[in-house]
Enzyme design. Sequence first.
Site, PDB file in Angstrom:
ATOM      1  N   GLN A 146     -10.237   2.998  10.628  1.00  0.00           N
ATOM      2  CA  GLN A 146     -10.286   4.267  11.322  1.00  0.00           C
ATOM      3  C   GLN A 146     -11.723   4.729  11.508  1.00  0.00           C
ATOM      4  OE1 GLN A 146      -9.016   3.679   8.292  1.00  0.00           O
ATOM      5  NE2 GLN A 146      -6.951   4.486   8.064  1.00  0.00           N
TER       6      GLN A 146
ATOM      7  N   GLU B 206      -3.638   5.126  12.969  1.00  0.00           N
ATOM      8  CA  GLU B 206      -4.129   5.918  11.837  1.00  0.00           C
ATOM      9  C   GLU B 206      -5.381   6.703  12.212  1.00  0.00           C
ATOM     10  OE1 GLU B 206      -4.370   3.589   8.256  1.00  0.00           O
ATOM     11  OE2 GLU B 206      -2.298   2.899   8.432  1.00  0.00           O
TER      12      GLU B 206
ATOM     13  N   SER C 103      -4.122  -0.329  -5.423  1.00  0.00           N
ATOM     14  CA  SER C 103      -4.767  -1.156  -4.407  1.00  0.00           C
ATOM     15  C   SER C 103      -4.784  -2.592  -4.902  1.00  0.00           C
ATOM     16  CB  SER C 103      -6.198  -0.667  -4.147  1.00  0.00           C
ATOM     17  OG  SER C 103      -6.866  -1.535  -3.242  1.00  0.00           O
TER      18      SER C 103
ATOM     19  N   ASN D  20      -3.099   5.902  -7.207  1.00  0.00           N
ATOM     20  CA  ASN D  20      -3.014   4.991  -6.084  1.00  0.00           C
ATOM     21  C   ASN D  20      -3.068   3.574  -6.637  1.00  0.00           C
ATOM     22  OD1 ASN D  20      -3.375   4.143  -3.207  1.00  0.00           O
ATOM     23  ND2 ASN D  20      -5.370   3.495  -3.939  1.00  0.00           N
TER      24      ASN D  20
ATOM     25  N   GLU E 159      -7.663   8.242  -4.237  1.00  0.00           N
ATOM     26  CA  GLU E 159      -7.303   7.208  -3.279  1.00  0.00           C
ATOM     27  C   GLU E 159      -8.368   6.121  -3.245  1.00  0.00           C
ATOM     28  OE1 GLU E 159      -5.267   5.901  -1.254  1.00  0.00           O
ATOM     29  OE2 GLU E 159      -3.602   7.298  -1.069  1.00  0.00           O
ATOM     30  N   SER E 160      -8.008   5.011  -2.624  1.00  0.00           N
ATOM     31  CA  SER E 160      -8.958   3.915  -2.402  1.00  0.00           C
ATOM     32  C   SER E 160      -9.095   3.669  -0.909  1.00  0.00           C
ATOM     33  CB  SER E 160      -8.467   2.641  -3.094  1.00  0.00           C
ATOM     34  OG  SER E 160      -7.249   2.214  -2.515  1.00  0.00           O
ATOM     35  N   HIS E 161     -10.235   3.130  -0.509  1.00  0.00           N
ATOM     36  CA  HIS E 161     -10.436   2.671   0.866  1.00  0.00           C
ATOM     37  C   HIS E 161     -11.273   1.403   0.805  1.00  0.00           C
ATOM     38  CE1 HIS E 161     -10.136   4.370   5.161  1.00  0.00           C
ATOM     39  NE2 HIS E 161      -8.934   4.331   4.618  1.00  0.00           N
TER      40      HIS E 161
ATOM     41  N   ARG F 156      -7.866  15.596   3.007  1.00  0.00           N
ATOM     42  CA  ARG F 156      -6.663  16.107   3.685  1.00  0.00           C
ATOM     43  C   ARG F 156      -5.444  16.065   2.765  1.00  0.00           C
ATOM     44  NH1 ARG F 156      -8.897  12.960   7.554  1.00  0.00           N
ATOM     45  NH2 ARG F 156      -7.242  11.392   7.425  1.00  0.00           N
ATOM     46  N   ASP F 157      -5.407  15.121   1.827  1.00  0.00           N
ATOM     47  CA  ASP F 157      -4.321  15.134   0.840  1.00  0.00           C
ATOM     48  C   ASP F 157      -4.328  16.439   0.051  1.00  0.00           C
ATOM     49  OD1 ASP F 157      -3.296  12.668   1.511  1.00  0.00           O
ATOM     50  OD2 ASP F 157      -4.333  11.579  -0.081  1.00  0.00           O
TER      51      ASP F 157
ATOM     52  N   HIS G 175       0.817  -1.205   0.000  1.00  0.00           N
ATOM     53  CA  HIS G 175       0.000   0.000   0.000  1.00  0.00           C
ATOM     54  C   HIS G 175       0.856   1.264   0.000  1.00  0.00           C
ATOM     55  CE1 HIS G 175      -3.714   2.255   0.713  1.00  0.00           C
ATOM     56  NE2 HIS G 175      -3.066   2.944   1.639  1.00  0.00           N
TER      57      HIS G 175
END
Length: 690
Positions: free
Chosen positions: A225, A295, A509, A507, A77-79, A100-101, A33
């Site tokens: 998180q 995190e 993943s 990103n 991004e990925s989550h 936030r990035d 990651h």
Amino acid sequence: MLSAQDLALLRKALGRDPTDVEIACFENLWSEHCSYRSTKPLLRTLPTEGSEVLLGPGDDAAIVRFSDTCALAIGMESHNHPSYVDPYDGAATGVGGIVRDILSMGARPIALMDPLYFGPLEREKNRYLFEHIVAGIGDYGNCIGVPVVRGELVFDHAYSGNPLVNVVCVGTVDPDRYITARVKRPGNHLVLIGSSTGRDGLGGASFASRDLAEDAEAADRPSVQVGDPYTEKLLIDAILEMAETGKVLSCRDLGAAGLAGASSEMASTFGAVIYADRVHLRETGMVPREIMLAESQERMLIEVAPEDVARMGAIAEKYDLRWSDIGEVITEPRYIVKFHGEVVADLPVDLLVGGAPLCAWDKAPYSAETPFVRPKTAIKDIALAILAHPDVANKDWVYEQYDKDVQLRTVSVRHDAAVLRLEDKALVFSCGCNPRHIYLKPFEGTANAVIENASNLACLGADPLCLVNCLNFASPEHPETYWQLEQCVLGLGDAARKMAIPIVGGNVSLYNESDEFETQIKPTPSLGMVGRGEVRQWTAPAEGELLALIGRTLPDFGGSVLDAVTECGGPAPAMADPAVVGVVRDLVRGGRVTAATDLSRGGLLAALVKVAPRADVNLAGDPLEELFSETYGRFLVAVKDESALAGVEHRIIGTVGGDALTLQLRDGMVVITPGELETTLTSTTRLMRF
């Protein structure tokens, strides 16, 4: 966990056994990651430069010039894994992280996009994931005041047990005043601002680098998180005020690998000492490993000169945010962590941040296309089934969850692309890809994803400025998966070069698999693209206008919605000629067409329903090919007079107006009434609402 080979390498490099804190740092920063061990050589082949690119890949976000006075910060991004284990919090914190990035660049976040991929809604677990992921995205975005203006929804069995949650964020910043993430000068201090650090999210980076086991929900919940959007809104305002002072020299969001990840990557140009005992905590009894790798959300790390620490602290307190002076930049290229005077980590910073050995995986090309088997079902029944498919059907239930008008920039969010007003120009958004096509032809399918997103922008007269990507794949240890990954990256780069669209960030993943459902996701190189043009809304054509088809249609049924509903097989589309995109863009800009849409999922039928649900259409070719083929590089346009298309290869196929969508086919007539359309297009919505 670190492999035996990794541990042996570390012992040799350090000349000793690593401490528990050091092992935890390497487990996370050397994870797939964070380190891209399987993909770095491939990613280096992508075109990243362009005349408007001020800062390309490598930071928290890219910076692209929009005008002389405005630049865009953009990231993706990925989550994925967290959103399966805890769908609401996993998706919500995915939004918080990408925002936030953007914020870390000194940019104000102004818009989000969310390409989402789920298993079939007929399955209760998939409906549960879908509902709570959408709610998590909507609630977080709405609370922080950043609109979700565009998205994508794909439903396929391959995502059962491993949904994909990808998020794009765009912000605005002065092109001469953006902030970067690398420290500038030894002696400066590192100040942590925002939420207190707790034990939530421990091991999140390493957790995101493995597949999901059957007991993932219970065992892995501590790795997810928990976000607080109200604190995030305060953090946005505080960081922007700090950035306005000109005293913030570098800034980084605390995301994957927590404080250890942010501070070591930030300090990699020099070195740093971190005092873990100074970090403001939410829980008592936390040990250094937990403090460094947690995190917890809504935290930022900034670099300031010693004399400016108190000023930044005062701004934080103004917004009721906690802060701690937790470190210092040093000249020696080492990463040192101290806890109550004891050194608990002392590492070469370049070994920690850039020293992960690359992985070499075997490749195994495959051919998954099957011969076309003509469906025996009546054309109208097929047409209604395609319109009812959740990839095509009405998605208002999802759109309704998002506040699209906050910040008062939104012009339009429906149809081909979203439009925001920015400095009297249009900032235009598109996102997504077609995983079923990409699975069958990884190179061509990914190239076509670039072309389709650019086509969406062209329908509103906009030029692409840049794109970002999220490369979602199963385990690269499967030779077929690594071949998919390689071919997708090559196809992405080829199309981007041909269209002169720089790829400025993204990103990766991997390990998106599910033991519980025995699934591996289809290759999903999801894209986010932004463009610039004149402010215009998509408009519906007027009664009596002509409908024309631009582009050549082929029997491309493999991976189509027709294939999904009838299992007909057939070839997937070849790579389209991107030149047609510029042709249609010029038609829109010149006002020569009154409406335009590109043909994608659901083929011409879906495009007709979108542009002219009441029209008389005459199609002389094979009905299946005419209505349901998903050949790329095709557009449906409306014109007042055919002379508007002089010099453009096209075919007039019908006229807008009438009481229904009337399709005159070579084998007879099909009539789809407004009532039938309403019932069919909303059938999936009823499933979405349980």
